[in-house]
Design a protein around this motif. Structure first.
Motif, mmCIF file in Angstrom:
data_model
loop_
_atom_site.group_PDB
_atom_site.id
_atom_site.type_symbol
_atom_site.label_atom_id
_atom_site.label_comp_id
_atom_site.label_asym_id
_atom_site.label_seq_id
_atom_site.Cartn_x
_atom_site.Cartn_y
_atom_site.Cartn_z
ATOM 1 N N UNK A 239 7.955 -0.757 -7.645
ATOM 2 C CA UNK A 239 8.209 -1.066 -6.386
ATOM 3 C C UNK A 239 7.373 -0.132 -5.485
ATOM 4 N N UNK A 240 6.758 -0.394 -4.487
ATOM 5 C CA UNK A 240 5.925 0.351 -3.633
ATOM 6 C C UNK A 240 5.839 -0.160 -2.247
ATOM 7 N N UNK A 241 4.966 0.173 -1.431
ATOM 8 C CA UNK A 241 4.650 -0.445 -0.058
ATOM 9 C C UNK A 241 4.145 -1.511 0.090
ATOM 10 N N UNK A 242 3.356 -1.997 -1.018
ATOM 11 C CA UNK A 242 2.890 -3.253 -1.098
ATOM 12 C C UNK A 242 3.518 -4.531 -1.824
ATOM 13 N N UNK A 243 4.940 -4.065 -2.207
ATOM 14 C CA UNK A 243 5.864 -5.027 -2.536
ATOM 15 C C UNK A 243 6.304 -4.520 -4.194
#
Length: 134
Positions: free
Chosen positions: A108-112
């Motif tokens: 999970x991260x800023x780009x999805x």
């Protein structure tokens, strides 16, 4: 050849024979604990029967030539069967040629968020992150 080398070679050949016969093994296809937790979460949310395994498949397409596919499915004759972090994984023989040694993670991260494949057999991938070449 030393006795130890012969034993190791025999064990390796035996493990490969077991894989091609659809026997359960650990190692050639793995899932991180984080990914396994997500699989359990999805299984519960979608009310998927415990008898279904997670099928890991390679299909043609995508920007770089091949794409990964994950879905719950029944084990079929000739499938390679693995268990990793208490998740049963099945893989057809053609896909297994491209997936041997792969570890599946969930990030999970800023780009999805999504499943990430660490595949030592790839020679490249594209910017979308869901296709690869060998």
């Amino acid at each position: 050849m030393s006795e130890t080398s012969t034993e190791t070679s025999t064990e390796t050949n035996s493990a490969l024979a077991d894989a091609s016969a659809g026997m359960t093994m650990a190692g050639p296809l793995n899932m991180t604990a984080n990914a396994a937790e997500k699989v359990v979460e999805i299984r519960q949310a979608e009310d998927i029967e415990d008898s279904y395994a997670l099928r890991v498949k390679v299909i043609g397409g995508g920007c770089a030539g091949f794409q990964y596919d994950l879905f719950f499915d029944e084990q079929a004759e000739g499938d390679n069967v693995f268990e990793s972090n208490n998740v049963k994984l099945v893989c057809d023989q053609m896909s297994f040629m491209y997936l041997m040694g792969t570890t599946i993670d969930y990030v999970e991260g800023l780009q999805g968020a999504g499943f990430k494949f660490e595949n030592p057999n790839t020679t490249g991938s594209c910017g979308c992150g869901s296709s690869f070449s060998v």
